[in-house]
Design a protein around this motif. Structure first.
Motif, mmCIF file in Angstrom:
data_model
loop_
_atom_site.group_PDB
_atom_site.id
_atom_site.type_symbol
_atom_site.label_atom_id
_atom_site.label_comp_id
_atom_site.label_asym_id
_atom_site.label_seq_id
_atom_site.Cartn_x
_atom_site.Cartn_y
_atom_site.Cartn_z
ATOM 1 N N ALA A 76 2.976 59.652 -10.209
ATOM 2 C CA ALA A 76 1.850 59.929 -9.317
ATOM 3 C C ALA A 76 0.544 59.428 -9.916
ATOM 4 O O ALA A 76 -0.287 58.843 -9.219
ATOM 5 N N LYS A 77 0.368 59.619 -11.197
ATOM 6 C CA LYS A 77 -0.847 59.152 -11.867
ATOM 7 C C LYS A 77 -0.957 57.633 -11.786
ATOM 8 O O LYS A 77 -2.022 57.084 -11.518
ATOM 9 N N GLN A 78 0.164 56.950 -11.982
ATOM 10 C CA GLN A 78 0.179 55.491 -11.908
ATOM 11 C C GLN A 78 -0.123 55.009 -10.488
ATOM 12 O O GLN A 78 -0.903 54.079 -10.295
ATOM 13 N N LEU A 79 0.472 55.655 -9.490
ATOM 14 C CA LEU A 79 0.226 55.262 -8.100
ATOM 15 C C LEU A 79 -1.219 55.515 -7.695
ATOM 16 O O LEU A 79 -1.825 54.711 -6.980
ATOM 17 N N LYS A 80 -1.792 56.633 -8.135
ATOM 18 C CA LYS A 80 -3.195 56.933 -7.828
ATOM 19 C C LYS A 80 -4.110 55.883 -8.429
ATOM 20 O O LYS A 80 -5.088 55.465 -7.813
ATOM 21 N N ALA A 81 -3.788 55.425 -9.639
ATOM 22 C CA ALA A 81 -4.599 54.388 -10.279
ATOM 23 C C ALA A 81 -4.479 53.065 -9.527
ATOM 24 O O ALA A 81 -5.473 52.345 -9.358
ATOM 25 N N ASN A 82 -3.264 52.732 -9.061
ATOM 26 C CA ASN A 82 -3.074 51.499 -8.296
ATOM 27 C C ASN A 82 -3.849 51.530 -6.987
ATOM 28 O O ASN A 82 -4.373 50.507 -6.549
ATOM 29 N N CYS A 83 -3.894 52.687 -6.346
ATOM 30 C CA CYS A 83 -4.570 52.823 -5.051
ATOM 31 C C CYS A 83 -6.070 53.064 -5.203
ATOM 32 O O CYS A 83 -6.820 52.893 -4.245
ATOM 33 N N GLY A 84 -6.483 53.515 -6.362
ATOM 34 C CA GLY A 84 -7.901 53.813 -6.573
ATOM 35 C C GLY A 84 -8.351 55.044 -5.819
ATOM 36 O O GLY A 84 -9.462 55.084 -5.308
ATOM 37 N N SER A 85 -7.479 56.042 -5.746
ATOM 38 C CA SER A 85 -7.842 57.271 -5.034
ATOM 39 C C SER A 85 -7.210 58.468 -5.716
ATOM 40 O O SER A 85 -6.428 58.328 -6.649
ATOM 41 N N GLY A 86 -7.543 59.641 -5.229
ATOM 42 C CA GLY A 86 -7.023 60.871 -5.808
ATOM 43 C C GLY A 86 -5.724 61.279 -5.159
ATOM 44 O O GLY A 86 -5.225 60.633 -4.241
ATOM 45 N N GLY A 87 -5.173 62.364 -5.657
ATOM 46 C CA GLY A 87 -3.932 62.868 -5.097
ATOM 47 C C GLY A 87 -3.359 63.960 -5.970
ATOM 48 O O GLY A 87 -3.982 64.395 -6.939
ATOM 49 N N THR A 88 -2.130 64.383 -5.637
ATOM 50 C CA THR A 88 -1.485 65.462 -6.364
ATOM 51 C C THR A 88 0.019 65.386 -6.161
ATOM 52 O O THR A 88 0.511 64.573 -5.375
ATOM 53 N N VAL A 89 0.729 66.265 -6.869
ATOM 54 C CA VAL A 89 2.169 66.433 -6.677
ATOM 55 C C VAL A 89 2.397 67.881 -6.268
ATOM 56 O O VAL A 89 2.012 68.793 -6.989
ATOM 57 N N LYS A 90 3.005 68.086 -5.094
ATOM 58 C CA LYS A 90 3.296 69.432 -4.606
ATOM 59 C C LYS A 90 4.749 69.490 -4.170
ATOM 60 O O LYS A 90 5.169 68.713 -3.314
ATOM 61 N N ASP A 91 5.508 70.391 -4.739
ATOM 62 C CA ASP A 91 6.905 70.630 -4.353
ATOM 63 C C ASP A 91 7.739 69.357 -4.351
ATOM 64 O O ASP A 91 8.535 69.110 -3.451
ATOM 65 N N GLY A 92 7.558 68.505 -5.345
ATOM 66 C CA GLY A 92 8.345 67.282 -5.456
ATOM 67 C C GLY A 92 7.890 66.160 -4.541
ATOM 68 O O GLY A 92 8.570 65.146 -4.421
ATOM 69 N N VAL A 93 6.749 66.324 -3.881
ATOM 70 C CA VAL A 93 6.200 65.306 -2.979
ATOM 71 C C VAL A 93 4.880 64.821 -3.555
ATOM 72 O O VAL A 93 4.001 65.611 -3.874
ATOM 73 N N ILE A 94 4.754 63.497 -3.682
ATOM 74 C CA ILE A 94 3.495 62.918 -4.168
ATOM 75 C C ILE A 94 2.576 62.730 -2.975
ATOM 76 O O ILE A 94 2.962 62.127 -1.974
ATOM 77 N N GLU A 95 1.354 63.254 -3.067
ATOM 78 C CA GLU A 95 0.345 63.102 -2.021
ATOM 79 C C GLU A 95 -0.793 62.258 -2.574
ATOM 80 O O GLU A 95 -1.368 62.589 -3.607
ATOM 81 N N ILE A 96 -1.100 61.160 -1.879
ATOM 82 C CA ILE A 96 -2.199 60.280 -2.280
ATOM 83 C C ILE A 96 -3.189 60.218 -1.135
ATOM 84 O O ILE A 96 -2.816 59.948 0.011
ATOM 85 N N GLN A 97 -4.456 60.463 -1.438
ATOM 86 C CA GLN A 97 -5.490 60.521 -0.405
ATOM 87 C C GLN A 97 -5.711 59.151 0.204
ATOM 88 O O GLN A 97 -5.876 58.166 -0.510
ATOM 89 N N GLY A 98 -5.681 59.087 1.529
ATOM 90 C CA GLY A 98 -5.913 57.840 2.244
ATOM 91 C C GLY A 98 -4.616 57.181 2.683
ATOM 92 O O GLY A 98 -3.517 57.617 2.336
ATOM 93 N N ASP A 99 -4.759 56.104 3.451
ATOM 94 C CA ASP A 99 -3.603 55.352 3.949
ATOM 95 C C ASP A 99 -3.309 54.207 2.984
ATOM 96 O O ASP A 99 -3.898 53.134 3.063
ATOM 97 N N HIS A 100 -2.390 54.447 2.052
ATOM 98 C CA HIS A 100 -2.022 53.455 1.041
ATOM 99 C C HIS A 100 -0.527 53.160 1.084
ATOM 100 O O HIS A 100 0.083 52.891 0.058
#
Length: 120
Positions: A76-100
């Protein structure tokens, strides 16, 4: 007076330092982390966009990644860095802010995962 019962939870020892409440070993030697297996799935990572309940703000959801919790957090940290946005991991699901969806799909395919776009 201290009672020694099975319901007592030792969390610190002067000999070992912080102690895991489940296996009663030092945190560095905890056996519980080693036994946590990766979740089973069909091997397909599904990427979708969710807007409901978020006041119109889109969130990219990544489900079905066959990794343990600590590896999922690192991904999740790597994907957030690639997208340049924030996010989190909840219940085994990665959430990244925005449409990426496209960026996330390309990054996961580069790592050798089977990716499908789910939803609209």
């Amino acid at each position: 007076m201290m009672h020694s019962t099975s319901s007592s939870r030792l969390v610190y020892s002067t000999d070992k330092g912080r102690v895991c409440p489940d296996c009663r070993q030092a945190i560095a030697d905890c056996r519980c982390k080693a036994t946590a297996a990766a979740p089973k799935g069909d091997g397909i990572v599904r990427i979708s966009l969710d807007i409901k309940g978020r006041k119109g703000k889109g969130v990219t959801l990544v489900r079905g990644v066959p990794l343990a919790a600590d590896a999922l957090t690192a991904l999740a940290k790597q994907l957030k860095a690639n997208c340049g946005s924030g996010g989190t991991v909840k219940d085994g699901v990665i959430e990244i802010q925005g449409d990426h969806r496209d960026t996330v799909a390309a990054a996961l395919q580069k790592q050798g995962m089977t990716v499908k776009r789910a939803g609209g």
